[in-house]
Scaffold this active site. Structure first.
Site, PDB file in Angstrom:
ATOM      1  N   GLY A  88       0.861  -1.149   0.040  1.00  8.37           N
ATOM      2  CA  GLY A  88      -0.175  -0.184   0.083  1.00  8.37           C
ATOM      3  C   GLY A  88       0.842   1.372   0.029  1.00  8.37           C
ATOM      4  O   GLY A  88       2.020   1.223  -0.190  1.00  8.37           O
ATOM      5  N   ASP A 203     -10.995   6.548   6.284  1.00  7.45           N
ATOM      6  CA  ASP A 203     -10.766   6.059   5.168  1.00  7.45           C
ATOM      7  C   ASP A 203     -11.592   4.892   4.899  1.00  7.45           C
ATOM      8  O   ASP A 203     -11.209   3.859   4.361  1.00  7.45           O
ATOM      9  CB  ASP A 203      -9.176   5.510   5.064  1.00  7.45           C
ATOM     10  CG  ASP A 203      -8.566   5.527   3.835  1.00  7.45           C
ATOM     11  OD1 ASP A 203      -9.574   6.082   2.672  1.00  7.45           O
ATOM     12  OD2 ASP A 203      -7.561   5.006   3.696  1.00  7.45           O
TER      13      ASP A 203
END
Length: 691
Positions: A88, A203
């Site tokens: 990520g 998020d």
């Protein structure tokens, strides 16, 4: 499960264009874990222990310069790292073995160059602190956190076999609205627990929600979470953290955030689940500007099968004004449960589990139930709210365009009613025009007669509005006994009334070819005698009939594709094409497009059809993937045996694959072939197609 490495990349990964492409900084890998056994009964460490571990494990600036990278085969404390599962914006995720408890886990390891920055390290470890205090069946478990001298900090989590919801959408397409509501209800209930603990996730998006193969829905990645007692970088520069396409406007602009900011993100996530596309695309600045003014295209307009109720709920969740969103996550969950129940589905946790275990089977079983429920609601609403009844039927047809009951009900709702009201209007108009014409003739003080000198007089005004008769300037209009032509006045009234009716029809009805002819018996009969308007039964009837225009028979076109997509014809949404969809088109040229959303499969073509034509149009959205067989002696896919080392072209889909050793099938599993150019089918550590 299938793991496409690009699925877990940060900025620039292919799966979520316009969303993750514009991502400035991720808290961690989007997919935290995959392909492992579920944890046992261990509880997360208490918050004090995690906080202490976070503090003690944070490397000092003096030692940060010597941090090395790690990979498969390395050891972090008691954890032996295996294959990398994904990366990520801040970290890599590895499959690992807990050598003490002898179980598989997922270990997220901070990138070495970021581990040299104290604030980044603290934020990375804050994820463990945030998640460890949360106990909920829909939140991914965190087991441990730590760091060793010379190695990056790491977080140990439950290893989950499954896919992110973003991957599910890419493979399966947009979800049934009731399933979207069930999913949203579970997410909101998980967030309610986080919010009660003073944690705002910040998020929430489909890429951070796992759908485990055992049916659990798991909210993950608290890497940019805000804690109420936290005054770190996250709260000072919150606009830099998160994913713009799913981020609440107040968060994107750096303003204070609260629980309602997460609800906006849930709404944006439900938008993608329901439509197959993100609500906003483009550069970050454009996304933020569009979100701040609430410029998302309504989900219903983008995909008619979404339905009015869910579309309106998503609009509320995505309101730029936090005050217009649901007050709490619990309140939002209750509304979503009601939407799901109204569609005829059961308990959200049961429905999501059933979908995870058999996606195609669940959809095939539930779709007819939802359609039947919609038709039931439409019948109940037809007497009280025709628009609502039509909305229910419209969604039923979007879900099942060939459903005979839906077609019949649609015809009944659209059936014309007697248009006697129009004849009354025409009759009144005719009388009014006749009276007006006669009165204008008579208003000159001499009974409407000519002046005898050839002057136009008021009778001339009748000519200006279209009345017929003798020319007022001629000798016939000058005598003392001259009268207006009653037949001409009546004809003028009829002409004007017919013109008014024609204009009214052009506005009031588009289906002129379906309306019955006007009942002549309902027409008003008008005669004029010596300037006096009377209703005369024996006068010639004034038949004001609307001549229905001849409409060319439409063409019937069946669009057939190799996967699902949202069909649009001439910029007008025509609903989802589940492999095939039949539509009717007017003769002529049309622009047809079918898309799965930005960055995914798409097809377009210009077609020209003739009146009454029946045609099939084939389109392809999926490109085949080159799969190299590296499992067993051979494998069997869709009834075909392929030897080890051979290559086969497969379209992205879910396949049942058998591993054959010494001529016998040793194992079988379902494998998702990802949307990549090529991959290798291997059975270690688990049967999957690896890039």
């Amino acid at each position: 499960m299938t793991r496409d490495r690009s699925d877990a990349r940060g900025p620039g990964r292919s799966g979520d264009p316009g969303a993750d492409d514009a991502k400035v900084e991720l808290g961690a890998a989007d997919t935290l874990a995959s392909d492992g056994a579920s944890s046992g009964g261990h509880s997360p460490p208490d918050s004090a222990a995690v906080a202490a571990a976070s503090a003690s494990s944070s490397p000092s600036s003096s030692s940060n310069s010597h941090i090395r990278g790690v990979g498969p085969g390395d050891r972090l404390g008691r954890y032996e790292l295996g294959d990398e599962l994904g990366t990520g914006g801040m970290a890599s995720v590895f499959r690992a073995k807990d050598t003490e408890l002898r179980r598989d886990v997922a270990v997220k390891v901070l990138f070495p160059h970021l581990a040299k920055k104290d604030e980044i390290t603290r934020r990375f470890q804050r994820e463990a602190r945030a998640a460890a205090v949360l106990e909920h069946p829909n939140i991914l478990r965190v087991y441990d956190v730590g760091a060793s001298a010379g190695t990056p900090p790491f977080i140990v989590m439950e290893l989950v076999r499954g896919q992110s919801l973003r991957e599910v959408i890419e493979a399966h397409g947009a979800m049934l609205a009731e399933l979207v509501a069930c999913t949203g209800a579970l997410l909101c209930e998980a967030l309610a627990v986080a919010h009660a603990a003073g944690i705002v996730h910040r998020d929430v998006k489909p890429g951070n929600v796992m759908l485990a193969d055992d049916g659990r829905l798991l909210l993950a990645d608290f890497g940019v979470a805000r804690l109420d007692d936290d005054d770190s970088l996250v709260t000072k520069s919150g606009a830099l953290l998160g994913t713009p396409s799913f981020m609440a406007p107040e968060q994107a602009l750096g303003n204070p955030v609260d629980a309602r900011s997460d609800l906006y993100s849930v709404g944006a996530s439900l938008y993608q689940l329901a439509t197959g596309g993100v609500p906003f695309t483009g550069p970050t600045a454009k996304i933020v500007a569009d979100a701040s003014r609430g410029a998302a295209t309504p989900a219903l307009r983008r995909r008619p099968a979404v339905g009015v109720e869910l579309s309106r709920f998503i609009e509320r969740m995505m309101s730029p004004d936090p005050g217009k969103r649901p007050a709490t996550a619990a309140a939002a969950a209750a509304e979503l449960r009601a939407i799901a129940a109204a569609g005829g589905v059961g308990e959200p946790i049961d429905e999501v589990k059933a979908f995870a275990l058999d996606r195609a089977g669940w959809d095939a079983a539930k779709r007819p139930i939802v359609v039947a429920r919609l038709l039931e609601l439409a019948r109940a609403a037809r007497e009280t709210s025709m628009p609502q009844a039509l909305a229910f039927v419209d969604r039923a047809l979007a879900l099942d365009g060939d459903n005979p009951a839906a077609k019949t009900l649609a015809e009944e709702l659209m059936a014309p009613r007697p248009r006697r009201w129009l004849m009354v209007v025409v009759g009144v108009a005719a009388v009014g025009l006749a009276v007006g014409g006669v009165m204008m003739m008579m208003s000159d003080g001499d009974g409407g007669r000519g002046t005898g000198t050839g002057e136009r007089g008021d009778a001339g005004r009748g000519t200006e509005i279209g009345m017929t008769g003798s020319d007022p300037d001629s000798d016939g209009g000058s005598g003392a006994g001259s009268e207006p032509d009653s037949g001409s006045a009546a004809a003028a009234a009829v002409d004007a009334a017919a013109a008014a009716d024609a204009a009214g029809v052009a506005v009031l009805r588009r289906d002129a070819g379906l309306r019955p002819p006007i009942d002549a018996g309902a027409t008003t009969m008008v005669a004029i005698d010596a300037g006096t308007v009377i209703v005369a039964a024996d006068a010639a009837p004034m038949l004001v009939a609307v001549a229905d225009a001849t409409v060319a028979a439409p063409a019937r076109v069946t669009f057939a594709f190799d996967t699902w997509c949202e069909l649009t014809i001439d910029d007008e949404p025509r609903g989802r094409a589940d492999r095939e969809r039949e539509v009717t088109l007017a003769p002529g040229r049309h622009r047809a497009e079918c898309s799965q959303g930005p960055g995914l499969g798409s097809w377009s073509s210009t077609i020209e059809v003739d009146a009454g034509e029946v045609r099939r149009v084939d389109g392809t959205l999926l490109r085949p993937v080159e799969v190299t067989i590296e499992a067993g002696d051979s494998v069997r896919i869709a009834g075909k045996t392929i030897a080890r080392g051979e290559r086969v072209m497969l379209r992205p889909n879910r396949y049942r694959i058998e591993i054959i050793v010494d001529g016998k099938a040793r194992a079988a599993a379902y494998v998702n072939i990802p949307r990549v150019a090529s991959c290798s089918l291997r059975d270690r550590p688990t049967l999957d197609c690896y890039r």
